[in-house]
Design a protein around this motif. Structure first.
Motif, PDB file in Angstrom:
ATOM      1  N   ASP A 124      10.319  -7.023  -6.885  1.00 16.44           N
ATOM      2  CA  ASP A 124      11.618  -7.697  -6.699  1.00 16.44           C
ATOM      3  C   ASP A 124      11.971  -7.860  -5.223  1.00 16.44           C
ATOM      4  O   ASP A 124      12.655  -8.813  -4.838  1.00 16.44           O
ATOM      5  CB  ASP A 124      12.735  -6.895  -7.380  1.00 16.44           C
ATOM      6  N   LEU A 125      11.531  -6.909  -4.402  1.00 16.06           N
ATOM      7  CA  LEU A 125      11.838  -6.989  -2.973  1.00 16.06           C
ATOM      8  C   LEU A 125      11.204  -8.224  -2.346  1.00 16.06           C
ATOM      9  O   LEU A 125      11.662  -8.700  -1.297  1.00 16.06           O
ATOM     10  CB  LEU A 125      11.350  -5.731  -2.253  1.00 16.06           C
ATOM     11  N   ARG A 126      10.141  -8.740  -2.972  1.00 16.22           N
ATOM     12  CA  ARG A 126       9.486  -9.962  -2.498  1.00 16.22           C
ATOM     13  C   ARG A 126      10.016 -11.203  -3.225  1.00 16.22           C
ATOM     14  O   ARG A 126       9.828 -12.320  -2.754  1.00 16.22           O
ATOM     15  CB  ARG A 126       7.972  -9.874  -2.705  1.00 16.22           C
ATOM     16  N   ARG A 127      10.667 -11.013  -4.367  1.00 16.26           N
ATOM     17  CA  ARG A 127      11.243 -12.145  -5.105  1.00 16.26           C
ATOM     18  C   ARG A 127      12.539 -12.625  -4.469  1.00 16.26           C
ATOM     19  O   ARG A 127      12.840 -13.813  -4.464  1.00 16.26           O
ATOM     20  CB  ARG A 127      11.553 -11.726  -6.545  1.00 16.26           C
ATOM     21  N   TYR A 128      13.310 -11.689  -3.954  1.00 13.72           N
ATOM     22  CA  TYR A 128      14.679 -12.001  -3.541  1.00 13.72           C
ATOM     23  C   TYR A 128      14.864 -11.779  -2.035  1.00 13.72           C
ATOM     24  O   TYR A 128      15.258 -10.709  -1.594  1.00 13.72           O
ATOM     25  CB  TYR A 128      15.678 -11.147  -4.333  1.00 13.72           C
ATOM     26  N   GLY A 129      14.543 -12.797  -1.263  1.00 12.74           N
ATOM     27  CA  GLY A 129      14.786 -12.744   0.180  1.00 12.74           C
ATOM     28  C   GLY A 129      13.817 -11.880   0.945  1.00 12.74           C
ATOM     29  O   GLY A 129      14.218 -11.094   1.804  1.00 12.74           O
ATOM     30  N   SER A 130      12.513 -12.022   0.682  1.00 12.37           N
ATOM     31  CA  SER A 130      11.509 -11.237   1.387  1.00 12.37           C
ATOM     32  C   SER A 130      11.494 -11.566   2.877  1.00 12.37           C
ATOM     33  O   SER A 130      11.726 -12.709   3.271  1.00 12.37           O
ATOM     34  CB  SER A 130      10.128 -11.504   0.793  1.00 12.37           C
ATOM     35  N   VAL A 131      11.232 -10.555   3.691  1.00 14.83           N
ATOM     36  CA  VAL A 131      11.138 -10.736   5.144  1.00 14.83           C
ATOM     37  C   VAL A 131       9.974  -9.907   5.671  1.00 14.83           C
ATOM     38  O   VAL A 131       9.559  -8.932   5.039  1.00 14.83           O
ATOM     39  CB  VAL A 131      12.442 -10.307   5.871  1.00 14.83           C
ATOM     40  N   PRO A 132       9.438 -10.244   6.852  1.00 12.24           N
ATOM     41  CA  PRO A 132       8.448  -9.361   7.476  1.00 12.24           C
ATOM     42  C   PRO A 132       9.074  -7.986   7.723  1.00 12.24           C
ATOM     43  O   PRO A 132      10.213  -7.903   8.194  1.00 12.24           O
ATOM     44  CB  PRO A 132       8.123 -10.062   8.791  1.00 12.24           C
ATOM     45  N   HIS A 133       8.355  -6.936   7.395  1.00  9.69           N
ATOM     46  CA  HIS A 133       8.888  -5.602   7.638  1.00  9.69           C
ATOM     47  C   HIS A 133       7.747  -4.612   7.821  1.00  9.69           C
ATOM     48  O   HIS A 133       6.635  -4.824   7.348  1.00  9.69           O
ATOM     49  CB  HIS A 133       9.840  -5.147   6.523  1.00  9.69           C
ATOM     50  N   SER A 134       8.042  -3.549   8.533  1.00  6.45           N
ATOM     51  CA  SER A 134       7.033  -2.549   8.886  1.00  6.45           C
ATOM     52  C   SER A 134       7.640  -1.153   8.789  1.00  6.45           C
ATOM     53  O   SER A 134       8.868  -0.988   8.788  1.00  6.45           O
ATOM     54  CB  SER A 134       6.523  -2.775  10.318  1.00  6.45           C
ATOM     55  N   GLY A 135       6.762  -0.168   8.739  1.00  3.96           N
ATOM     56  CA  GLY A 135       7.236   1.208   8.688  1.00  3.96           C
ATOM     57  C   GLY A 135       6.110   2.179   8.968  1.00  3.96           C
ATOM     58  O   GLY A 135       4.945   1.797   9.120  1.00  3.96           O
ATOM     59  N   PHE A 136       6.471   3.442   9.026  1.00  8.26           N
ATOM     60  CA  PHE A 136       5.478   4.482   9.310  1.00  8.26           C
ATOM     61  C   PHE A 136       5.972   5.820   8.792  1.00  8.26           C
ATOM     62  O   PHE A 136       7.141   5.988   8.437  1.00  8.26           O
ATOM     63  CB  PHE A 136       5.169   4.555  10.800  1.00  8.26           C
ATOM     64  N   GLY A 137       5.060   6.771   8.745  1.00  9.77           N
ATOM     65  CA  GLY A 137       5.412   8.128   8.369  1.00  9.77           C
ATOM     66  C   GLY A 137       4.849   9.116   9.367  1.00  9.77           C
ATOM     67  O   GLY A 137       3.665   9.038   9.727  1.00  9.77           O
ATOM     68  N   LEU A 138       5.687  10.030   9.836  1.00  9.46           N
ATOM     69  CA  LEU A 138       5.248  11.109  10.732  1.00  9.46           C
ATOM     70  C   LEU A 138       5.281  12.420   9.972  1.00  9.46           C
ATOM     71  O   LEU A 138       6.304  12.774   9.367  1.00  9.46           O
ATOM     72  CB  LEU A 138       6.133  11.180  11.974  1.00  9.46           C
ATOM     73  N   GLY A 139       4.156  13.130   9.996  1.00  8.40           N
ATOM     74  CA  GLY A 139       4.087  14.442   9.363  1.00  8.40           C
ATOM     75  C   GLY A 139       4.706  15.500  10.264  1.00  8.40           C
ATOM     76  O   GLY A 139       4.217  15.746  11.364  1.00  8.40           O
ATOM     77  N   LEU A 140       5.783  16.110   9.785  1.00  6.05           N
ATOM     78  CA  LEU A 140       6.527  17.065  10.614  1.00  6.05           C
ATOM     79  C   LEU A 140       5.659  18.248  11.025  1.00  6.05           C
ATOM     80  O   LEU A 140       5.607  18.620  12.208  1.00  6.05           O
ATOM     81  CB  LEU A 140       7.765  17.552   9.857  1.00  6.05           C
ATOM     82  N   GLU A 141       4.977  18.847  10.062  1.00  4.75           N
ATOM     83  CA  GLU A 141       4.230  20.072  10.367  1.00  4.75           C
ATOM     84  C   GLU A 141       3.035  19.803  11.291  1.00  4.75           C
ATOM     85  O   GLU A 141       2.728  20.611  12.166  1.00  4.75           O
ATOM     86  CB  GLU A 141       3.759  20.738   9.067  1.00  4.75           C
ATOM     87  N   ARG A 142       2.350  18.690  11.099  1.00  2.00           N
ATOM     88  CA  ARG A 142       1.252  18.368  12.017  1.00  2.00           C
ATOM     89  C   ARG A 142       1.779  18.172  13.442  1.00  2.00           C
ATOM     90  O   ARG A 142       1.141  18.587  14.413  1.00  2.00           O
ATOM     91  CB  ARG A 142       0.520  17.108  11.551  1.00  2.00           C
ATOM     92  N   THR A 143       2.919  17.546  13.556  1.00  2.00           N
ATOM     93  CA  THR A 143       3.508  17.322  14.875  1.00  2.00           C
ATOM     94  C   THR A 143       3.905  18.639  15.526  1.00  2.00           C
ATOM     95  O   THR A 143       3.672  18.862  16.725  1.00  2.00           O
ATOM     96  CB  THR A 143       4.715  16.387  14.761  1.00  2.00           C
ATOM     97  N   ILE A 144       4.500  19.534  14.749  1.00  2.00           N
ATOM     98  CA  ILE A 144       4.893  20.847  15.275  1.00  2.00           C
ATOM     99  C   ILE A 144       3.661  21.662  15.679  1.00  2.00           C
ATOM    100  O   ILE A 144       3.656  22.332  16.721  1.00  2.00           O
ATOM    101  CB  ILE A 144       5.730  21.609  14.231  1.00  2.00           C
ATOM    102  N   THR A 145       2.611  21.603  14.864  1.00  2.00           N
ATOM    103  CA  THR A 145       1.373  22.312  15.181  1.00  2.00           C
ATOM    104  C   THR A 145       0.848  21.861  16.539  1.00  2.00           C
ATOM    105  O   THR A 145       0.452  22.682  17.383  1.00  2.00           O
ATOM    106  CB  THR A 145       0.320  22.051  14.088  1.00  2.00           C
ATOM    107  N   TRP A 146       0.867  20.551  16.758  1.00  2.00           N
ATOM    108  CA  TRP A 146       0.408  19.990  18.039  1.00  2.00           C
ATOM    109  C   TRP A 146       1.324  20.404  19.198  1.00  2.00           C
ATOM    110  O   TRP A 146       0.871  20.934  20.214  1.00  2.00           O
ATOM    111  CB  TRP A 146       0.334  18.471  17.910  1.00  2.00           C
ATOM    112  N   LEU A 147       2.621  20.197  19.055  1.00  2.00           N
ATOM    113  CA  LEU A 147       3.546  20.473  20.156  1.00  2.00           C
ATOM    114  C   LEU A 147       3.565  21.956  20.527  1.00  2.00           C
ATOM    115  O   LEU A 147       3.724  22.309  21.699  1.00  2.00           O
ATOM    116  CB  LEU A 147       4.958  20.010  19.786  1.00  2.00           C
TER     117      LEU A 147
END
Length: 431
Positions: A387-410
């Motif tokens: 439905d998100l593509r049926r009714y007013g679809s637009v270019p869109h992007s996103g991402f996911g950051l893993g909290l624990e992997r980031t904390i392990t690194w920092l």
């Protein structure tokens, strides 16, 4: 007399105060007892001078056992010998709860023993430092996305469909329906982005992946932004700006924690410089093949390959445009190539691996429906997503950051299990 926390000591120099805490360690000579005190906010030293207190108080100070809880009353003084910079000259001690035979002693303990006693191991200075960094990353995350005009949206934890690999789902019964613990809030965040423009979620996710590596947890936390009217290149700019912001805030606000962990701050400072380098998947495969890695185009990268690629740079590096065949159904194909998609993984330096995965999302209805069918997914389960593509679809992007992997690194920590208070691993659900 004011009751304070240890972290507030600098505001009360020369004042008589009362502090509730635990005895993490102690030592004494004939005339002075030194108490290592912690209260959850910080650690510092309590000094008990025999000639300045009643005999019963000095005898009590010498007899206190590890992790006994106490009220201490005394005068805050500067202490230039310690990194914290302050100590308390104790005048009175009141035992709240005695601790007998505390199981975690200063001697070396094995990993399984410490994991079995995780509820107590959290009291150690190292774990305290890591949890401070975790808290700062969470605080800075909210601050960053609020400053960038994002709205916080909470996707459901119980879902009726998969965002990625269906084999990694935890199944449960939801009355007469089949349901799953969320492996990602992304699909719902796309719906939120179509309503609210720029959104982010922050919550627990679950992967039924039978992996025992130092990078994997069964239950972990993800930060998942989605952005309407934004292409992949614009998303990459948000991603690197966000990560650099996290690094800078940890440097600014977790100085003592980094010292306890013996983290190289000068190295962390390098990670605040933008932009981060970018390399295509094609270039990454060539780089690996030219350095004697046994890998063919079309294969995903494992830990050794990611580490080698990361070691070619002084900052986190983006690997762009992976083969379509090894990526989820929702990623948009490259405009000039049908064999790769518009996506990127951010690989952290120092061997910590992928901390972000993101892509431009497929915004064409028919193309998305075709991909769902190719992946063997039931169209009826994803009708709302279409439905998100049926009714007013637009270019869109996103991402996911893993909290624990980031904390392990920092934090410079070896294993991801240290980056969450109570880790859920393949063979561990206790405590």
């Amino acid at each position: 007399m004011e009751k304070i926390r240890i972290i507030e000591a600098s505001k009360h120099i020369g004042e008589m105060v009362r502090i509730g805490g635990w005895i993490s360690n102690k030592r004494s000579s004939g005339k002075i007892a030194f108490l290592q005190l912690r209260d959850g906010s910080a650690y510092f030293q309590g000094v008990v001078v025999k000639s300045e207190v009643e005999e019963s108080i000095f005898d009590l100070a010498k007899s206190l056992t590890q992790e006994s809880s106490v009220w201490v009353t005394g005068i805050i003084q500067e202490d230039t010998r310690s990194k914290f910079g302050y100590e308390i000259h104790v005048k009175e001690i009141e035992v709240i709860g005695e601790s007998k035979d505390y199981p975690i002693t200063p001697k070396e303990h094995g990993t399984e023993f410490l994991m079995d006693h995780r509820h107590l191991w959290l009291r150690s200075s190292k774990q305290h430092a890591i949890m401070q960094i975790r808290n700062e990353v969470i605080r800075a995350t909210y601050e960053f996305f609020n400053n960038e005009g994002f709205l916080k949206v909470d996707p459901p934890i119980l879902t009726g469909n998969a965002a990625e690999d269906t084999t990694e789902l935890f199944h449960t019964q939801y009355f007469e329906y089949d349901a799953f613990l969320s492996q990602s809030g992304q699909l719902y965040m796309e719906a939120a982005a179509m309503a609210l423009g720029k959104v982010f979620s922050f919550g627990p996710t679950f992967r039924a992946e039978k992996s025992k590596t130092r990078r994997h947890l069964i239950e972990f936390w993800m930060i998942e932004p989605e952005m309407a009217f934004m292409d992949q290149n614009e998303s990459l700019e948000i991603q690197e700006k966000y990560v650099a912001y996290l690094v800078q805030n940890v440097l600014d606000n977790c100085d003592m924690a980094l010292d306890i962990l013996e983290r190289d701050k000068e190295l962390l400072k390098k990670y605040t410089t933008l932009p981060y380098p970018r390399i295509s998947y094609d270039e990454a495969v060539d780089l690996l093949q030219n350095n004697d890695f046994d890998i063919e185009w079309g294969e995903d990268f494992g830990s050794p390959q990611e580490t080698f690629i990361a070691n070619q740079y002084d900052q986190p590096v983006f690997i762009l445009n992976y083969p379509k065949a090894i990526k989820p159904f929702y990623m948009k194909p490259h405009p000039d190539r049908d064999d790769v998609v518009l996506c990127a993984d951010m690989i952290a330096p120092e061997g910590y691996g992928e901390i972000i995965g993101g892509s431009q999302r497929e915004d064409d209805y028919e193309a998305l429906q075709t991909q769902l069918e190719k992946h063997g997914l039931d169209i009826k389960d994803y009708d709302w997503y279409l439905d998100l593509r049926r009714y007013g679809s637009v270019p869109h992007s996103g991402f996911g950051l893993g909290l624990e992997r980031t904390i392990t690194w920092l934090s410079g920590t070896e294993h991801i299990r240290e980056a969450i208070p109570f880790p859920r691993l393949l063979n561990r659900i206790y405590p």
